[in-house]
Structure formats: structure tokens, C-alpha cells
Scaffold this motif. Structure first.
Motif, PDB file in Angstrom:
ATOM      1  N   LEU A  54       0.813  -1.215   0.000  1.00  0.00           N
ATOM      2  CA  LEU A  54       0.000   0.000   0.000  1.00  0.00           C
ATOM      3  C   LEU A  54       0.845   1.263   0.000  1.00  0.00           C
ATOM      4  CD1 LEU A  54      -2.795  -1.055   2.543  1.00  0.00           C
ATOM      5  CD2 LEU A  54      -2.802  -1.244   0.055  1.00  0.00           C
ATOM      6  N   LYS A  55       2.183   1.085  -0.022  1.00  0.00           N
ATOM      7  CA  LYS A  55       3.119   2.217  -0.043  1.00  0.00           C
ATOM      8  C   LYS A  55       2.860   3.170   1.133  1.00  0.00           C
ATOM      9  CE  LYS A  55       3.894   2.071  -5.027  1.00  0.00           C
ATOM     10  NZ  LYS A  55       3.342   0.717  -5.146  1.00  0.00           N
ATOM     11  N   LEU A  56       2.869   2.596   2.345  1.00  0.00           N
ATOM     12  CA  LEU A  56       2.605   3.368   3.557  1.00  0.00           C
ATOM     13  C   LEU A  56       3.895   3.918   4.139  1.00  0.00           C
ATOM     14  CD1 LEU A  56       0.050   0.995   5.354  1.00  0.00           C
ATOM     15  CD2 LEU A  56      -0.423   2.809   3.705  1.00  0.00           C
ATOM     16  N   SER A  57       3.802   5.041   4.824  1.00  0.00           N
ATOM     17  CA  SER A  57       4.927   5.588   5.582  1.00  0.00           C
ATOM     18  C   SER A  57       4.936   4.982   6.973  1.00  0.00           C
ATOM     19  CB  SER A  57       4.799   7.110   5.689  1.00  0.00           C
ATOM     20  OG  SER A  57       3.682   7.453   6.499  1.00  0.00           O
ATOM     21  N   PHE A  58       6.036   5.191   7.707  1.00  0.00           N
ATOM     22  CA  PHE A  58       6.072   4.742   9.101  1.00  0.00           C
ATOM     23  C   PHE A  58       4.967   5.426   9.904  1.00  0.00           C
ATOM     24  CE2 PHE A  58      10.650   3.641   8.280  1.00  0.00           C
ATOM     25  CZ  PHE A  58      10.540   2.299   8.581  1.00  0.00           C
ATOM     26  N   GLY A  59       4.702   6.676   9.598  1.00  0.00           N
ATOM     27  CA  GLY A  59       3.638   7.387  10.315  1.00  0.00           C
ATOM     28  C   GLY A  59       2.282   6.752  10.080  1.00  0.00           C
ATOM     29  N   THR A 251      11.167  -5.353  13.528  1.00  0.00           N
ATOM     30  CA  THR A 251      11.499  -5.990  12.249  1.00  0.00           C
ATOM     31  C   THR A 251      12.119  -4.982  11.287  1.00  0.00           C
ATOM     32  OG1 THR A 251       9.204  -5.643  11.545  1.00  0.00           O
ATOM     33  CG2 THR A 251       9.757  -7.809  12.416  1.00  0.00           C
ATOM     34  N   PHE A 252      11.584  -3.747  11.256  1.00  0.00           N
ATOM     35  CA  PHE A 252      12.162  -2.712  10.389  1.00  0.00           C
ATOM     36  C   PHE A 252      13.589  -2.374  10.828  1.00  0.00           C
ATOM     37  CE2 PHE A 252       7.535  -1.742  10.187  1.00  0.00           C
ATOM     38  CZ  PHE A 252       7.351  -1.984   8.834  1.00  0.00           C
ATOM     39  N   TYR A 253      13.800  -2.322  12.149  1.00  0.00           N
ATOM     40  CA  TYR A 253      15.130  -2.025  12.692  1.00  0.00           C
ATOM     41  C   TYR A 253      16.142  -3.078  12.235  1.00  0.00           C
ATOM     42  CZ  TYR A 253      18.783  -1.504  16.304  1.00  0.00           C
ATOM     43  OH  TYR A 253      19.973  -1.353  16.963  1.00  0.00           O
ATOM     44  N   LEU A 370       6.316   7.194  17.713  1.00  0.00           N
ATOM     45  CA  LEU A 370       7.603   6.627  17.311  1.00  0.00           C
ATOM     46  C   LEU A 370       7.688   6.473  15.792  1.00  0.00           C
ATOM     47  CD1 LEU A 370       8.083   3.937  20.111  1.00  0.00           C
ATOM     48  CD2 LEU A 370       9.149   6.198  19.950  1.00  0.00           C
ATOM     49  N   GLY A 371       6.559   6.170  15.143  1.00  0.00           N
ATOM     50  CA  GLY A 371       6.551   6.119  13.679  1.00  0.00           C
ATOM     51  C   GLY A 371       6.833   7.484  13.073  1.00  0.00           C
ATOM     52  N   TRP A 372       6.210   8.524  13.647  1.00  0.00           N
ATOM     53  CA  TRP A 372       6.469   9.902  13.208  1.00  0.00           C
ATOM     54  C   TRP A 372       7.944  10.256  13.393  1.00  0.00           C
ATOM     55  CZ3 TRP A 372       8.239  14.016  16.164  1.00  0.00           C
ATOM     56  CH2 TRP A 372       8.155  15.283  15.582  1.00  0.00           C
ATOM     57  N   LEU A 373       8.501   9.854  14.561  1.00  0.00           N
ATOM     58  CA  LEU A 373       9.902  10.129  14.840  1.00  0.00           C
ATOM     59  C   LEU A 373      10.826   9.397  13.862  1.00  0.00           C
ATOM     60  CD1 LEU A 373      12.002  11.419  16.790  1.00  0.00           C
ATOM     61  CD2 LEU A 373      11.849   9.319  18.157  1.00  0.00           C
ATOM     62  N   ALA A 374      10.497   8.142  13.547  1.00  0.00           N
ATOM     63  CA  ALA A 374      11.321   7.360  12.621  1.00  0.00           C
ATOM     64  C   ALA A 374      11.310   7.964  11.226  1.00  0.00           C
ATOM     65  CB  ALA A 374      10.814   5.918  12.577  1.00  0.00           C
ATOM     66  N   ASP A 375      10.148   8.494  10.805  1.00  0.00           N
ATOM     67  CA  ASP A 375      10.070   9.126   9.484  1.00  0.00           C
ATOM     68  C   ASP A 375      10.966  10.365   9.397  1.00  0.00           C
ATOM     69  OD1 ASP A 375       8.338   7.376   8.201  1.00  0.00           O
ATOM     70  OD2 ASP A 375       6.545   8.400   8.924  1.00  0.00           O
ATOM     71  N   ARG A 376      11.065  11.095  10.507  1.00  0.00           N
ATOM     72  CA  ARG A 376      11.786  12.366  10.486  1.00  0.00           C
ATOM     73  C   ARG A 376      13.253  12.246  10.880  1.00  0.00           C
ATOM     74  NH1 ARG A 376       6.922  12.800  10.311  1.00  0.00           N
ATOM     75  NH2 ARG A 376       5.750  14.618   9.558  1.00  0.00           N
ATOM     76  N   THR A 377      13.617  11.156  11.531  1.00  0.00           N
ATOM     77  CA  THR A 377      15.024  10.941  11.898  1.00  0.00           C
ATOM     78  C   THR A 377      15.485   9.613  11.292  1.00  0.00           C
ATOM     79  OG1 THR A 377      14.320   9.991  14.033  1.00  0.00           O
ATOM     80  CG2 THR A 377      14.839  12.354  13.988  1.00  0.00           C
ATOM     81  N   SER A 378      15.480   8.581  12.112  1.00  0.00           N
ATOM     82  CA  SER A 378      15.811   7.237  11.635  1.00  0.00           C
ATOM     83  C   SER A 378      15.249   6.234  12.618  1.00  0.00           C
ATOM     84  CB  SER A 378      17.331   7.059  11.527  1.00  0.00           C
ATOM     85  OG  SER A 378      17.906   7.052  12.822  1.00  0.00           O
ATOM     86  N   ILE A 379      15.141   4.991  12.180  1.00  0.00           N
ATOM     87  CA  ILE A 379      14.622   3.951  13.065  1.00  0.00           C
ATOM     88  C   ILE A 379      15.575   3.707  14.234  1.00  0.00           C
ATOM     89  CG2 ILE A 379      15.631   1.959  11.865  1.00  0.00           C
ATOM     90  CD1 ILE A 379      12.029   2.181  13.179  1.00  0.00           C
ATOM     91  N   GLU A 380      16.883   3.931  14.026  1.00  0.00           N
ATOM     92  CA  GLU A 380      17.853   3.760  15.116  1.00  0.00           C
ATOM     93  C   GLU A 380      17.637   4.798  16.221  1.00  0.00           C
ATOM     94  OE1 GLU A 380      18.646   3.773  11.955  1.00  0.00           O
ATOM     95  OE2 GLU A 380      19.833   1.958  11.493  1.00  0.00           O
ATOM     96  N   ILE A 385      16.293   6.850  22.009  1.00  0.00           N
ATOM     97  CA  ILE A 385      15.423   7.631  22.904  1.00  0.00           C
ATOM     98  C   ILE A 385      14.660   6.726  23.869  1.00  0.00           C
ATOM     99  CG2 ILE A 385      13.382   9.134  22.950  1.00  0.00           C
ATOM    100  CD1 ILE A 385      14.404  10.374  20.339  1.00  0.00           C
ATOM    101  N   CYS A 386      14.092   5.638  23.338  1.00  0.00           N
ATOM    102  CA  CYS A 386      13.296   4.741  24.180  1.00  0.00           C
ATOM    103  C   CYS A 386      14.129   4.038  25.252  1.00  0.00           C
ATOM    104  CB  CYS A 386      12.594   3.696  23.313  1.00  0.00           C
ATOM    105  SG  CYS A 386      11.239   4.354  22.333  1.00  0.00           S
ATOM    106  N   ALA A 387      15.427   3.984  25.060  1.00  0.00           N
ATOM    107  CA  ALA A 387      16.289   3.291  26.020  1.00  0.00           C
ATOM    108  C   ALA A 387      16.151   3.820  27.439  1.00  0.00           C
ATOM    109  CB  ALA A 387      17.751   3.403  25.572  1.00  0.00           C
ATOM    110  N   PHE A 388      15.744   5.097  27.592  1.00  0.00           N
ATOM    111  CA  PHE A 388      15.670   5.711  28.918  1.00  0.00           C
ATOM    112  C   PHE A 388      14.305   5.543  29.587  1.00  0.00           C
ATOM    113  CE2 PHE A 388      19.036   7.864  26.635  1.00  0.00           C
ATOM    114  CZ  PHE A 388      20.052   7.905  27.580  1.00  0.00           C
TER     115      PHE A 388
END
Length: 405
Positions: A54-59, A251-253, A370-380, A385-388
Motif C-alpha cells: 500500500l506504499k505506507l509511511s512509518f507514520g 522488524t524494520f530495525y 515513534l513512527g512519526w519520529l522514525a520518518d523524520r530521523t531514523s529507526i535507530e 530515545i526509548c532506552a531511557f
């Protein structure tokens, strides 16, 4: 004399019925929890296929999770509150029809909006199942509430682990339309829950009423109880936003960072979710034995060293670290739910619905953000960020003290 003896024997029988742990009922709802959550977890398991087809974005992927999680989150406390006032045993088998409808829609969905509709129907199925089944676990516990909640919850964790495995072996091979086959599992679940509902009506309500009387005698003041509930919800926030980062994007990571195939990435996700299932089994009985507050301390804050290491780990170490994270984090939920039920005695359905619903809601909001964040930065960046998040576990020090916890 005969009348007195007969009354005494009847009381003993009633007491035995109320006090004993009914493992048959607990195993039945755990099995149905497995089927329910396996059906539910097929949704994130097919995200890579949906994103490609469906050609979806992470968001947009995050919004699918949000539609599923928010539907369940809003309705679960309302279902639980209604059940506390007007118990409805047949809601258990009836709720499986929503899951059946959701997977049927998803199996034929070739537009983004139909995917959202299917996800919402799945959420409605969970909104009925979880609070009512958690009430049944409390009814059947016979005083071993942590054990009963763990056995109930581990069925769900096992189902969540089997979802990606089923997706890797079936959906990846035969495509999205194969989801219709898994929808038939809702019929099996409905048949088992029909029998559970019969026990619920005949025996469960009496047992729950007897347990409520005992719990009310040691209830905390409302202010302390409210503070405890707020802290426990903050801990749920930290746990489920972090878990959302793994269940929705792990899985994306793995594909992006290490170049794994979709199928191999699904196997890694299965290993993580299997560890979550094992941790859930451990958490409830350990809370019954050593105190729920100690288990909560360990299970939230104890994951922090591993979450901090994960973003820097090689593929070899990523597997063991995620298994350790799943094992430790998962032990919290049974202890948190039972602790909350004992903070607010007499409201088992509402509290169960609130905590299951809040966990779903936080997972959904977390996935979207997190999907919005991955689209604008990276999945890494998401995992850095979540580590804390597990550091929020320090709030456990502020929980009120219960004699049994």
C-alpha cells in the motif's frame, strides 16, 4: 442438630468452592487469551507487507496501530465498569465476533481505510475480552491472584509470540488473504468461552462477592489508593511505549540496520515475544511469594541496563539483549494489575479494563509517535530515545504499602 450439621456441611462446601483455585477455568481463559492475542498480533506482523503493497509511511503504520489500540483503550474501562455493575457472562463468547470480523476485513483490505476499519474491529474484540477474562481469573484464583493473573496473561503473551511466527510461515508465503483462515480461530475461542461463561454465571459471581468482602475490610483511604493507581499507570506507560517500539518497529530495525530478510526478522521478533511470555509466567507467582512491589521494582527498573545497551549492540548481541528485556519487563504486568485490584477492592472489572485499556492506548500512541519520529530521523534514533523509558521505574518507591504486598 441435623439442621445445624447440614448447614455446616453446606457452608464448608461453599467455602471450598470459593477458596479453591479452579485451574480448569484459568487454563481455558488462558487458551482463549492465546487465540485472541495471536489473532490480534497478526496485524503488526503483516506491517512490512502492508507498507510495501500500500506504499505506507512509518507514520501511517503507526496510525494503524493507534486505531487498533485506541479502540480497545477507550472501550475496555467502560466494559469493565459496566460488568462490575451488571455482570454479563455471555459477553465473553460474543466479543470474539469482533475479532472474526476484523481479520476478515483485513484479509480483503486493499485500501488504507479498510485496514483502519479492520484494525478498529480487532480493538473492539480485545475491549470485550480482556476486562471480562481478567475478572474470571480473579474469580477462579482462590487467593492465588498473582498466579492466576500470570497464567491468564501468559496465554496472551504466547499468542503475541505465535502471531509473527504464523505470519512468517503462513502470511508471508500465502499472502494477506490467508488472514481469513486465522479468523476461524475466533469460532473455537467462542465455543470455549461459552463454557467459561456458564461457570462464571453459576459459580464465579459468588466467589468474586466473597473476595470483595474480605478485601474491603483492609482498603486504603481513597487519596492513597488514587496516588498508587496514578503511579502504576506511569509504570504501564514506560513499559508499553517501550514494548511498542519493539512490537511495531523491531522488524524494520533489523532489516534496516543488519540487512535481514523479512522472514528472519520475524523469527527474531518471535524470540523476543516468547521471552515476554516466560517473564509473564514468572511475575505473578513471584509477586505472591515475595511481594508485588519488589517484582515491580525489578521488572521496570531492572530492564534499564539492557535497553541502554541495545542501540549499540551487534546483531549477535541484539538477540540476547531483547530476550533479557522481554523477560524482565513482562514480569511487571501481572503484579501491577493485582496490586491495582487490591488498591481498589470491589472494582475488578473497572481496574482490569483501565489497565489493559491504558496499556493498549499507550502502546498505540507510542507506536504513532515513534513512527512519526522514525520518518523524520531514523529507526535507530527511536531505540536511542526509548532506552531511557525504564528509568520511570524509580516511581515505584512512591507506591503505598499494602500488608500483603
Amino acid at each position: 442438630m441435623a439442621t445445624s450439621r447440614t448447614s455446616s456441611e453446606a457452608g464448608a462446601r461453599a467455602g471450598g468452592a470459593i477458596d479453591g483455585t479452579v485451574f480448569g477455568v484459568i487454563v481455558a481463559i488462558s487458551f482463549c487469551h492465546l487465540l485472541n492475542d495471536m489473532m490480534q498480533s497478526l496485524l503488526p506482523a503483516i506491517y512490512p507487507a502492508l507498507k510495501s503493497d500500500l506504499k505506507l509511511s512509518f507514520g501511517q503504520i503507526g496510525l494503524v496501530t493507534l486505531a487498533y489500540q485506541i479502540t480497545a483503550s477507550i472501550l475496555q474501562p467502560l466494559v469493565g465498569l459496566y460488568a462490575d455493575k451488571r455482570p454479563t457472562p455471555l459477553a465473553l463468547p460474543g466479543g470474539t465476533l469482533f475479532s472474526l470480523a476484523g481479520l476478515t476485513v483485513l484479509s480483503a483490505a486493499h485500501s488504507y481505510w479498510l485496514v483502519l476499519v479492520g484494525a478498529s474491529l480487532l480493538g473492539m474484540g480485545s475491549s470485550v475480552f480482556h476486562p471480562e477474562s481478567s475478572r474470571v481469573a480473579r474469580m477462579a484464583a482462590g487467593g492465588r491472584h498473582g498466579l492466576a493473573q500470570s497464567l491468564f496473561q501468559v496465554g496472551g503473551n504466547a499468542g503475541q509470540a505465535l502471531g509473527p511466527l504464523a505470519a512468517a510461515l503462513v502470511v508471508v508465503r500465502w499472502g494477506q488473504s490467508s488472514l481469513a483462515f486465522f479468523a476461524l480461530l475466533a469460532l473455537l475461542s467462542g465455543a470455549v468461552l461459552w463454557n467459561v461463561a456458564a461457570w462464571y454465571r453459576s459459580h464465579g459471581l459468588e466467589r468474586l462477592a466473597a473476595g470483595r468482602k474480605a478485601a474491603l475490610s483492609g482498603a486504603l483511604p481513597k487519596g492513597q489508593a488514587a496516588r498508587g493507581i496514578a503511579i502504576l499507570l506511569a509504570l504501564i506507560f514506560s513499559k508499553y511505549v517501550y514494548l511498542a517500539s519493539l512490537t511495531s518497529y523491531f522488524t524494520f530495525y533489523l532489516i534496516h540496520r543488519f540487512g535481514l530478510s523479512v522472514q528472519n526478522a520475524q523469527f527474531h521478533l518471535f524470540a523476543f515475544l516468547a521471552a515476554v511470555a516466560v517473564g509473564t509466567v514468572m511475575g505473578g507467582p513471584l509477586g505472591d511469594r515475595f511481594g508485588r512491589k519488589y517484582v515491580i521494582w525489578f521488572s521496570i527498573l531492572g530492564a534499564l541496563p539492557f535497553t541502554l545497551l541495545l542501540p549499540y549492540a551487534s546483531l549477535f548481541w541484539t538477540g540476547p539483549l531483547t530476550v533479557a528485556i522481554g523477560l524482565i519487563l513482562a514480569s511487571a504486568f501481572p503484579a501491577i494489575v493485582v496490586f491495582a485490584q487490591e488498591l481498589v477492592p470491589g472494582k475488578v472489572g473497572m481496574i482490569s479494563g483501565l489497565f489493559f485499556g491504558f496499556s493498549f492506548g499507550m502502546g498505540g500512541i507510542g507506536a504513532a509517535v515513534l513512527g512519526w519520529l522514525a520518518d523524520r530521523t531514523s529507526i535507530e534514533t527511536v531505540y536511542h530515545i526509548c532506552a531511557f523509558l525504564p528509568a520511570i521505574g524509580l516511581l515505584t518507591a512512591l507506591l503505598p504499602r499494602l500488608d500483603k504486598n
